[in-house]
Design a protein around this motif. Sequence first.
Motif, PDB file in Angstrom:
ATOM      1  N   THR A  47      43.355 -15.160  20.614  1.00  0.00           N
ATOM      2  CA  THR A  47      43.243 -13.734  20.937  1.00  0.00           C
ATOM      3  C   THR A  47      43.145 -12.876  19.675  1.00  0.00           C
ATOM      4  O   THR A  47      42.429 -11.891  19.653  1.00  0.00           O
ATOM      5  CB  THR A  47      44.403 -13.251  21.814  1.00  0.00           C
ATOM      6  OG1 THR A  47      45.631 -13.559  21.185  1.00  0.00           O
ATOM      7  CG2 THR A  47      44.353 -13.884  23.188  1.00  0.00           C
ATOM      8  N   THR A  48      43.841 -13.282  18.629  1.00  0.00           N
ATOM      9  CA  THR A  48      43.749 -12.553  17.359  1.00  0.00           C
ATOM     10  C   THR A  48      42.351 -12.684  16.769  1.00  0.00           C
ATOM     11  O   THR A  48      41.766 -11.692  16.307  1.00  0.00           O
ATOM     12  CB  THR A  48      44.799 -13.072  16.363  1.00  0.00           C
ATOM     13  OG1 THR A  48      46.086 -12.925  16.927  1.00  0.00           O
ATOM     14  CG2 THR A  48      44.714 -12.305  15.054  1.00  0.00           C
ATOM     15  N   SER A  51      39.877 -10.545  18.801  1.00  0.00           N
ATOM     16  CA  SER A  51      40.011  -9.096  18.627  1.00  0.00           C
ATOM     17  C   SER A  51      39.462  -8.626  17.285  1.00  0.00           C
ATOM     18  O   SER A  51      39.130  -7.458  17.135  1.00  0.00           O
ATOM     19  CB  SER A  51      41.474  -8.680  18.772  1.00  0.00           C
ATOM     20  OG  SER A  51      42.233  -9.184  17.702  1.00  0.00           O
TER      21      SER A  51
END
Length: 53
Positions: A47-48, A51
């Motif tokens: 997810t990092t 993003s």
Amino acid sequence: MLISAVKIEKFKRLATIELSLSNVTMLIGGNNSGKSSLLQSIHLLITTLQSTT
């Protein structure tokens, strides 16, 4: 993107772990052995990365 290996250091109660991944990887272990923490660390990484792009 294909992830072939994961190395995690100092995440929750996991000190250091190296895991080689294949097409199918199963996590088997008793309660409180770190299976969920391992999956949470991989989820946080993905997810990092998503993003930032």
